[in-house]
Design a protein around this motif. Structure first.
Motif, PDB file in Angstrom:
ATOM      1  N   GLY A   1       0.796  -1.222   0.000  1.00  0.00           N
ATOM      2  CA  GLY A   1       0.000   0.000   0.000  1.00  0.00           C
ATOM      3  C   GLY A   1       0.825   1.267   0.000  1.00  0.00           C
ATOM      4  O   GLY A   1       0.277   2.362  -0.176  1.00  0.00           O
ATOM      5  N   GLU A   2       2.118   1.149   0.172  1.00  0.00           N
ATOM      6  CA  GLU A   2       2.997   2.316   0.232  1.00  0.00           C
ATOM      7  C   GLU A   2       3.348   2.804  -1.176  1.00  0.00           C
ATOM      8  O   GLU A   2       3.536   2.011  -2.096  1.00  0.00           O
ATOM      9  CB  GLU A   2       4.278   1.950   0.988  1.00  0.00           C
ATOM     10  CG  GLU A   2       5.272   3.081   1.132  1.00  0.00           C
ATOM     11  CD  GLU A   2       6.533   2.649   1.840  1.00  0.00           C
ATOM     12  OE1 GLU A   2       7.466   3.470   1.959  1.00  0.00           O
ATOM     13  OE2 GLU A   2       6.591   1.473   2.276  1.00  0.00           O
ATOM     14  N   GLN A   3       3.417   4.136  -1.327  1.00  0.00           N
ATOM     15  CA  GLN A   3       3.883   4.698  -2.587  1.00  0.00           C
ATOM     16  C   GLN A   3       5.369   4.370  -2.764  1.00  0.00           C
ATOM     17  O   GLN A   3       6.143   4.426  -1.812  1.00  0.00           O
ATOM     18  CB  GLN A   3       3.690   6.218  -2.608  1.00  0.00           C
ATOM     19  CG  GLN A   3       2.242   6.668  -2.524  1.00  0.00           C
ATOM     20  CD  GLN A   3       2.124   8.169  -2.558  1.00  0.00           C
ATOM     21  OE1 GLN A   3       2.916   8.859  -3.205  1.00  0.00           O
ATOM     22  NE2 GLN A   3       1.127   8.702  -1.856  1.00  0.00           N
ATOM     23  N   ILE A   4       5.762   4.033  -3.983  1.00  0.00           N
ATOM     24  CA  ILE A   4       7.144   3.652  -4.254  1.00  0.00           C
ATOM     25  C   ILE A   4       7.897   4.868  -4.784  1.00  0.00           C
ATOM     26  O   ILE A   4       7.524   5.438  -5.819  1.00  0.00           O
ATOM     27  CB  ILE A   4       7.212   2.493  -5.264  1.00  0.00           C
ATOM     28  CG1 ILE A   4       6.492   1.265  -4.685  1.00  0.00           C
ATOM     29  CG2 ILE A   4       8.655   2.159  -5.598  1.00  0.00           C
ATOM     30  CD1 ILE A   4       6.472   0.083  -5.610  1.00  0.00           C
ATOM     31  N   ALA A   5       8.930   5.280  -4.074  1.00  0.00           N
ATOM     32  CA  ALA A   5       9.758   6.411  -4.489  1.00  0.00           C
ATOM     33  C   ALA A   5      11.010   5.910  -5.204  1.00  0.00           C
ATOM     34  O   ALA A   5      11.518   4.829  -4.895  1.00  0.00           O
ATOM     35  CB  ALA A   5      10.141   7.258  -3.277  1.00  0.00           C
ATOM     36  N   GLU A   6      11.499   6.695  -6.143  1.00  0.00           N
ATOM     37  CA  GLU A   6      12.666   6.290  -6.930  1.00  0.00           C
ATOM     38  C   GLU A   6      13.903   6.114  -6.061  1.00  0.00           C
ATOM     39  O   GLU A   6      14.746   5.255  -6.341  1.00  0.00           O
ATOM     40  CB  GLU A   6      12.946   7.326  -8.023  1.00  0.00           C
ATOM     41  CG  GLU A   6      11.938   7.314  -9.163  1.00  0.00           C
ATOM     42  CD  GLU A   6      12.388   8.160 -10.334  1.00  0.00           C
ATOM     43  OE1 GLU A   6      13.552   8.612 -10.319  1.00  0.00           O
ATOM     44  OE2 GLU A   6      11.587   8.370 -11.256  1.00  0.00           O
ATOM     45  N   ARG A   7      14.038   6.894  -4.996  1.00  0.00           N
ATOM     46  CA  ARG A   7      15.220   6.796  -4.147  1.00  0.00           C
ATOM     47  C   ARG A   7      15.309   5.452  -3.432  1.00  0.00           C
ATOM     48  O   ARG A   7      16.368   5.088  -2.923  1.00  0.00           O
ATOM     49  CB  ARG A   7      15.223   7.924  -3.112  1.00  0.00           C
ATOM     50  CG  ARG A   7      14.054   7.876  -2.160  1.00  0.00           C
ATOM     51  CD  ARG A   7      14.075   9.032  -1.165  1.00  0.00           C
ATOM     52  NE  ARG A   7      12.908   9.029  -0.312  1.00  0.00           N
ATOM     53  CZ  ARG A   7      12.765   8.268   0.757  1.00  0.00           C
ATOM     54  NH1 ARG A   7      13.742   7.437   1.088  1.00  0.00           N
ATOM     55  NH2 ARG A   7      11.673   8.326   1.494  1.00  0.00           N
ATOM     56  N   ARG A   8      14.193   4.698  -3.397  1.00  0.00           N
ATOM     57  CA  ARG A   8      14.183   3.413  -2.719  1.00  0.00           C
ATOM     58  C   ARG A   8      14.385   2.255  -3.683  1.00  0.00           C
ATOM     59  O   ARG A   8      14.245   1.097  -3.312  1.00  0.00           O
ATOM     60  CB  ARG A   8      12.871   3.245  -1.953  1.00  0.00           C
ATOM     61  CG  ARG A   8      12.564   4.415  -1.023  1.00  0.00           C
ATOM     62  CD  ARG A   8      11.354   4.168  -0.176  1.00  0.00           C
ATOM     63  NE  ARG A   8      11.601   3.119   0.799  1.00  0.00           N
ATOM     64  CZ  ARG A   8      10.683   2.683   1.660  1.00  0.00           C
ATOM     65  NH1 ARG A   8       9.467   3.208   1.644  1.00  0.00           N
ATOM     66  NH2 ARG A   8      10.972   1.737   2.520  1.00  0.00           N
ATOM     67  N   LEU A   9      14.714   2.602  -4.946  1.00  0.00           N
ATOM     68  CA  LEU A   9      14.895   1.581  -5.968  1.00  0.00           C
ATOM     69  C   LEU A   9      16.255   1.714  -6.615  1.00  0.00           C
ATOM     70  O   LEU A   9      16.833   2.807  -6.683  1.00  0.00           O
ATOM     71  CB  LEU A   9      13.809   1.702  -7.043  1.00  0.00           C
ATOM     72  CG  LEU A   9      12.343   1.615  -6.608  1.00  0.00           C
ATOM     73  CD1 LEU A   9      11.441   1.838  -7.806  1.00  0.00           C
ATOM     74  CD2 LEU A   9      12.048   0.268  -5.950  1.00  0.00           C
ATOM     75  N   VAL A  10      16.758   0.598  -7.115  1.00  0.00           N
ATOM     76  CA  VAL A  10      17.917   0.598  -7.999  1.00  0.00           C
ATOM     77  C   VAL A  10      17.367   0.341  -9.390  1.00  0.00           C
ATOM     78  O   VAL A  10      16.969  -0.778  -9.726  1.00  0.00           O
ATOM     79  CB  VAL A  10      18.935  -0.482  -7.609  1.00  0.00           C
ATOM     80  CG1 VAL A  10      20.104  -0.484  -8.583  1.00  0.00           C
ATOM     81  CG2 VAL A  10      19.427  -0.260  -6.191  1.00  0.00           C
ATOM     82  N   ILE A  11      17.299   1.391 -10.184  1.00  0.00           N
ATOM     83  CA  ILE A  11      16.670   1.317 -11.498  1.00  0.00           C
ATOM     84  C   ILE A  11      17.736   1.091 -12.559  1.00  0.00           C
ATOM     85  O   ILE A  11      18.725   1.831 -12.625  1.00  0.00           O
ATOM     86  CB  ILE A  11      15.886   2.608 -11.803  1.00  0.00           C
ATOM     87  CG1 ILE A  11      14.825   2.823 -10.707  1.00  0.00           C
ATOM     88  CG2 ILE A  11      15.237   2.542 -13.179  1.00  0.00           C
ATOM     89  CD1 ILE A  11      14.068   4.132 -10.850  1.00  0.00           C
ATOM     90  N   GLN A  12      17.544   0.063 -13.358  1.00  0.00           N
ATOM     91  CA  GLN A  12      18.505  -0.246 -14.406  1.00  0.00           C
ATOM     92  C   GLN A  12      18.544   0.878 -15.435  1.00  0.00           C
ATOM     93  O   GLN A  12      17.513   1.394 -15.849  1.00  0.00           O
ATOM     94  CB  GLN A  12      18.132  -1.556 -15.089  1.00  0.00           C
ATOM     95  CG  GLN A  12      18.177  -2.766 -14.157  1.00  0.00           C
ATOM     96  CD  GLN A  12      17.822  -4.040 -14.872  1.00  0.00           C
ATOM     97  OE1 GLN A  12      17.497  -4.041 -16.046  1.00  0.00           O
ATOM     98  NE2 GLN A  12      17.896  -5.159 -14.149  1.00  0.00           N
ATOM     99  N   GLY A  13      19.774   1.250 -15.799  1.00  0.00           N
ATOM    100  CA  GLY A  13      19.937   2.297 -16.802  1.00  0.00           C
ATOM    101  C   GLY A  13      19.814   3.694 -16.247  1.00  0.00           C
ATOM    102  O   GLY A  13      19.958   4.661 -16.976  1.00  0.00           O
ATOM    103  N   LYS A  14      19.559   3.832 -14.957  1.00  0.00           N
ATOM    104  CA  LYS A  14      19.434   5.160 -14.367  1.00  0.00           C
ATOM    105  C   LYS A  14      20.041   5.114 -12.986  1.00  0.00           C
ATOM    106  O   LYS A  14      19.613   4.370 -12.127  1.00  0.00           O
ATOM    107  CB  LYS A  14      17.972   5.590 -14.287  1.00  0.00           C
ATOM    108  CG  LYS A  14      17.782   6.994 -13.734  1.00  0.00           C
ATOM    109  CD  LYS A  14      16.319   7.390 -13.736  1.00  0.00           C
ATOM    110  CE  LYS A  14      16.138   8.802 -13.204  1.00  0.00           C
ATOM    111  NZ  LYS A  14      14.721   9.215 -13.188  1.00  0.00           N
ATOM    112  N   SER A  15      21.053   5.915 -12.756  1.00  0.00           N
ATOM    113  CA  SER A  15      21.735   5.892 -11.478  1.00  0.00           C
ATOM    114  C   SER A  15      22.187   7.286 -11.090  1.00  0.00           C
ATOM    115  O   SER A  15      22.529   8.105 -11.949  1.00  0.00           O
ATOM    116  CB  SER A  15      22.945   4.950 -11.536  1.00  0.00           C
ATOM    117  OG  SER A  15      23.682   5.012 -10.345  1.00  0.00           O
TER     118      SER A  15
END
Length: 286
Positions: free
Chosen positions: A92-106
């Motif tokens: 139920g929590e909103q997912i923020a980009e800072r909490r992810l390791v996104i491929q192709g974006k660092s």
């Protein structure tokens, strides 16, 4: 003034019409207002553990009022799907980009350093680095060992506990999401980068410079618990031992017994030798 029945009915009719008109106007204005549209964000459908690759079944989109949108919230499913969770995300929590390791974006290596930490690199060997099993995202304890020339005795102590590993060599990926790489090729770990507090930076630097540093790998699930441990010396392991030579109890230092002088045999038979100090006396036996 006394009103007639017709007057009372007329007043009631007027009040009813006025009330009806006001209600109608309120409902008309309410229906004419355009409802405020929410902002589409990506939320977690289930609890997502740290170091987990996010799949389409784990996330969904939802509309929330603009004032409740979290900073850096992910807006599209394709951004979240395939990324790796840096930390635990609740359903139920909103997912923020800072909490992810996104491929192709660092955001670069500095983007993975916790706000209150510093990145420090130490040299390790096959033994001190837990045979290369330490991976980014793991947690370790740091053990420092000093010899007696440095601190007056040979001593070993856990100086840091529950320390986050940011990188092994130059591999800063979040966790071992794919174990196939390890199976194909075993890469020797020469350096490990840790996330420590500013106070721990000096402790770690001094320990590595004046002693030997070894890592102890903690279990997979992170824990904030700290174990109280004491410094260990060789005496704590094998106990205190004192050499007989050192405490003056050696038998080698005891005064030698005087040699027994042999009396010539007078041919009268055997006798009993009696030693008195340095004199030896033979008592004949009849």
């Amino acid at each position: 003034m006394k009103l007639s029945t017709k007057g009372v009915l007329a007043i009631a009719l007027v009040l009813s019409l006025a009330t009806t008109g006001l209600i109608y106007k309120y409902l008309q204005e309410a229906t004419q207002k355009t409802p405020q549209e929410g902002v589409v964000v990506v939320v977690a459908k289930v609890d997502i553990p740290p170091k987990t690759k996010i799949t389409a079944e784990m996330v969904a989109t939802a509309k929330v009022p603009a004032e409740y949108v979290q900073p850096g919230a992910v807006r599209e499913l394709k951004t979240a799907v395939g990324a790796i969770a840096r930390e635990h995300i609740v359903a139920g929590e909103q997912i923020a980009e800072r909490r992810l390791v996104i491929q192709g974006k660092s955001a670069g290596f500095t983007g993975i350093i916790p706000p209150d930490k510093r990145a420090v690199t130490i040299a390790v060997t096959e033994v001190t680095g837990v045979a290369g099993f330490v991976k980014p995202g793991d947690y370790v304890d740091v053990v420092a060992t000093f010899d007696q020339n440095t601190v007056g005795d040979n001593v070993s102590q856990i100086i840091l506990q529950n320390v986050l590993v940011l990188a092994a060599n130059r591999d800063a990926e979040a966790g071992a999401a794919d174990g196939a790489k390890d199976k194909k090729e075993a890469i020797k770990t020469a350096t490990v980068t840790l996330a420590v507090t500013p106070d721990e930076v000096a402790q770690l630097a001094l320990a590595e410079d004046k002693g030997k540093v070894r890592l102890a790998l903690r279990p997979y699930m992170p824990s904030t618990g700290i174990t109280i441990v004491n410094a260990v010396t060789p005496k704590d392991i094998v106990g205190a031992h004192t050499s007989p030579v050192q405490n003056g109890q050696s038998d080698d230092k005891a005064p030698p017994a005087p040699p027994a002088s042999r009396q010539p045999d007078d041919g009268q038979g055997k006798g009993i030798q009696l030693i008195r100090g340095t004199k030896v006396e033979t008592i004949p036996v009849q």
